[in-house]
Design an enzyme around this catalytic site. Structure first.
Site, short mmCIF file in Angstrom:
data_model
loop_
_atom_site.label_atom_id
_atom_site.label_comp_id
_atom_site.label_asym_id
_atom_site.label_seq_id
_atom_site.Cartn_x
_atom_site.Cartn_y
_atom_site.Cartn_z
N ARG A 230 25.68 62.79 -7.37
CA ARG A 230 24.71 61.90 -8.01
C ARG A 230 23.52 61.61 -7.09
O ARG A 230 22.42 61.32 -7.56
CB ARG A 230 25.46 60.60 -8.31
CG ARG A 230 24.71 59.54 -9.02
CD ARG A 230 25.53 58.27 -8.95
NE ARG A 230 26.58 58.25 -9.95
CZ ARG A 230 26.41 57.77 -11.18
NH1 ARG A 230 25.25 57.28 -11.54
NH2 ARG A 230 27.39 57.78 -12.05
N LYS B 148 44.19 64.91 -4.83
CA LYS B 148 44.99 63.74 -5.12
C LYS B 148 44.13 62.49 -4.97
O LYS B 148 43.10 62.58 -4.30
CB LYS B 148 46.21 63.70 -4.20
CG LYS B 148 45.85 63.40 -2.74
CD LYS B 148 47.05 63.13 -1.91
CE LYS B 148 47.37 61.68 -1.75
NZ LYS B 148 46.53 60.96 -0.76
N HIS C 146 47.34 68.59 0.83
CA HIS C 146 46.86 69.33 2.00
C HIS C 146 47.95 69.52 3.07
O HIS C 146 47.84 70.40 3.91
CB HIS C 146 45.59 68.70 2.60
CG HIS C 146 45.81 67.46 3.40
ND1 HIS C 146 45.96 66.22 2.84
CD2 HIS C 146 45.89 67.26 4.73
CE1 HIS C 146 46.12 65.33 3.79
NE2 HIS C 146 46.08 65.92 4.96
N LYS D 96 49.10 72.94 6.03
CA LYS D 96 49.14 72.81 7.50
C LYS D 96 49.98 73.95 8.08
O LYS D 96 51.04 74.26 7.56
CB LYS D 96 49.73 71.46 7.91
CG LYS D 96 48.79 70.28 7.63
CD LYS D 96 49.41 68.98 8.11
CE LYS D 96 48.62 67.78 7.63
NZ LYS D 96 47.59 67.34 8.54
N ASP E 115 50.22 56.61 -1.87
CA ASP E 115 49.22 57.38 -1.11
C ASP E 115 49.88 58.49 -0.29
O ASP E 115 49.31 59.56 -0.12
CB ASP E 115 48.47 56.42 -0.17
CG ASP E 115 47.33 57.10 0.57
OD1 ASP E 115 46.62 57.91 -0.05
OD2 ASP E 115 47.15 56.83 1.79
N HIS F 103 52.80 63.79 0.17
CA HIS F 103 53.04 64.48 1.45
C HIS F 103 54.51 64.41 1.90
O HIS F 103 55.10 65.42 2.25
CB HIS F 103 52.16 63.90 2.55
CG HIS F 103 50.70 63.86 2.20
ND1 HIS F 103 50.09 64.83 1.47
CD2 HIS F 103 49.73 62.95 2.49
CE1 HIS F 103 48.80 64.53 1.32
NE2 HIS F 103 48.57 63.39 1.93
N LYS G 100 50.36 52.85 8.34
CA LYS G 100 49.07 52.82 9.05
C LYS G 100 49.16 51.80 10.18
O LYS G 100 50.02 50.93 10.18
CB LYS G 100 47.95 52.46 8.08
CG LYS G 100 47.77 53.53 7.00
CD LYS G 100 46.36 53.56 6.46
CE LYS G 100 46.19 54.60 5.36
NZ LYS G 100 45.94 55.97 5.84
C1 BG6 Z 1 45.70 61.40 2.81
C2 BG6 Z 1 45.88 59.93 2.61
O1 BG6 Z 1 46.23 62.12 1.72
O2 BG6 Z 1 46.36 61.81 4.01
C3 BG6 Z 1 45.34 59.16 3.80
O3 BG6 Z 1 45.22 59.52 1.42
C4 BG6 Z 1 45.94 59.67 5.09
O4 BG6 Z 1 45.58 57.75 3.67
C5 BG6 Z 1 45.84 61.20 5.18
O5 BG6 Z 1 45.23 59.07 6.17
C6 BG6 Z 1 46.62 61.74 6.36
O6 BG6 Z 1 46.37 63.11 6.50
P1 BG6 Z 1 46.52 63.83 7.93
O7 BG6 Z 1 46.25 65.27 7.63
O8 BG6 Z 1 45.50 63.20 8.83
O9 BG6 Z 1 47.91 63.56 8.39
#
Ligand code: BG6
Length: 494
Positions: free
Chosen positions: A46, A143, A173, A177, A230, A235, A334
């Protein structure tokens, strides 16, 4: 391996994810000569700006994160990118996108939806209305795909009107890795481990994804989401699937995803009777991380009545033949003491101690360290050197990938992007996997609601309140390995 030429359209093209992950991934794949000149990248957003301004922004990001940019690769990179300013809710704003794609006339178009999922339906509808989609189109979805089962189904139903399942690439993601990929090789290319990979030999499995950062800029999103949705829904569950799944017959996308789905469907669900014992949710309070005083979560988001969890630990069981009775412990949070991700396979104790005068014999452990440094460590008991009676202590056999493979490990997004270009869906989640994981997550949130389970405050910089979920006698293995910044930077840059 060759692939069809492509146009990549990135919606949300000047967003954080695009700048930090997608554009660097494109640069590295050009540098490694996987992507050549002649392909096309359209960044759409945008924001009002021209391609030159956008390019300056992208290049300054690359310069900040990558040492010694390669001039030839950079030239190809900048030659294939243009920026289009568009309001994605207006049909007429898609006309310049169509024109640019038609002019390039490349073999396939990939649409990367790096926007809030609330826009996925609108974008798809307007791409279709402008006749931009065809059978070779692919869509890459970031996501979160919804915030619960119902919202996932809504998004998925809408997308399914325009894309068939083989055209959809749902990113997690973590699956891209390098070390997560190595988990497959560790399990399925080594006879030794497979023999012991079951409830007869393994006492418990622990998966930790710890972060030292706080909620950062995504306050509103995070407060509505929390750590369970999240991180665990995607993950951690994906890591659990890779640890627990049966060997697929071959590595085709469906074979791998079928096996992961079976694990998700075998996870024991929660109810008001077990949820307090098997789960704990926490929220960070003030504290100290890496010698810095940091605020509480509530101070970070500026809301003092939030009960969103920034930490969650769970005990679960996989009710199938291989894993019956083995607790799987998951924890993530976190503002913890340090950033690391690790899987610990805790083997059973020896059945009988032939050294009755010695100390207690520790369990063997296979430790798979995923980040920030990558290694595999086998903890075994060894005799403490010296005369006298038998004394022993745990020592580690360590395979350090950094020492074994002297090359840069590609970032997850590099592999995932190339897999989309080549049409390989193995590392992307199928709709039924996402559905099964949301169903399981629902059993937790529903039980939390029914029991009004409260969030426990933990000090920033601590390990979080994960102990509560353990079976009697079990404890979290706290890795002694520090973060070796020198080794890590060899692969990931600074
Ligand atoms: C994301 C989350 O999918 O993964 C984030 O939304 C998180 O909150 C992140 O910080 C962590 O990814 P990585 O690759 O840094 O472990």
């Amino acid at each position: 391996m060759s692939f069809k030429s492509f146009s990549l359209v990135i919606f949300g093209g000047d967003g954080d994810l695009a700048l930090r992950k997608i554009f660097p991934a494109i640069y590295y794949r050009i540098k490694d000569k996987q992507i050549s000149a002649g392909n096309q990248v359209l960044a759409v957003s945008r924001t009002e700006m021209d391609t030159d301004t956008f390019m300056a922004l992208v290049v300054s990001h690359l310069q900040k994160h990558i040492e010694n940019l390669d001039a030839e690769a950079l030239e190809i990179f900048t030659s294939m990118i243009s920026f289009i300013s568009a309001d994605l809710t207006k049909a007429e704003d898609y006309v310049p996108i169509k024109k640019a794609l038609e002019e390039a006339a490349l073999s396939q178009t990939l649409f990367y939806y790096s926007t809030p999922s609330s826009l996925f339906g609108t974008i798809s509808r307007l791409l279709h209305a402008n006749s931009i989609l065809n059978d070779s189109s692919k869509v890459i979805l970031e996501k979160p795909l919804g915030l619960d089962l119902n919202s996932f189904e809504e998004i998925n139903t809408e997308l399914s009107r325009y894309f068939a399942e083989p055209q959809m690439y749902r990113i997690d993601h973590y699956l891209g890795k390098e070390t997560v990929q190595n988990l497959m090789v560790l399990r399925f290319a080594n006879h030794l481990f497979e023999l012991a990979w079951n409830a007869q030999n393994i006492d418990n499995v622990q998966i930790t994804v710890a972060e030292s950062i706080g909620v950062e800029k995504r306050k509103e999103f995070y407060d509505a989401c929390g750590a369970l949705k999240d991180m665990v829904q995607n993950h951690l569950l994906q890591l659990l699937c890779l640890v627990a799944m049966e060997p697929p017959a071959t590595l085709t996308a469906d074979n791998v995803r079928d096996e992961k789905l079976k694990v998700l469907k075998s996870l024991r669900t929660y109810n008001p009777g077990n949820v307090r014992k098997w789960t704990v949710k926490g929220q960070y309070a003030r504290g100290e991380v890496a010698d810095q005083q940091v605020n509480s979560y509530q101070e970070d988001i500026g809301s003092y009545d939030s009960s969103t969890e920034t930490f969650v630990a769970l005990r679960t069981y996989i009710d199938n033949w291989r894993w019956a009775g083995v607790p799987f412990y998951l924890r993530t949070g976190k503002r913890l003491e340090k950033r690391y991700s690790e899987i610990v396979i805790n083997f059973k104790r020896v059945p009988h101690n032939v050294f009755p005068a010695g100390p207690k014999i520790d369990r063997n452990k296979l430790i798979i360290r995923l980040q920030p440094e990558e290694h595999i460590e086998l903890v075994q008991m060894a005799k403490t050197p010296g005369p006298g009676g038998y004394r022993y202590e745990p020592v580690s056999l360590k395979l350090d990938f950094i020492d074994s493979f002297d090359r840069r490990f590609p970032e997850a997004y590099e592999r995932l992007l190339m897999d989309v270009v080549r049409g390989n869906q193995t590392l992307f989640m199928r709709a039924d996997e996402v559905r099964a994981s949301w169903k399981w997550i629902h059993s937790i949130t529903d039980s939390w609601n029914k029991t009004s389970q409260e969030v426990v405050l933990y000090k920033s910089g601590s390990k979080g309140p994960g102990d509560k979920v353990m079976e009697p006698g079990d404890e979290w293995y706290e890795s002694k390995n520090g973060h070796d910044a020198k080794k890590v930077s060899k692969f990931f840059g600074t």
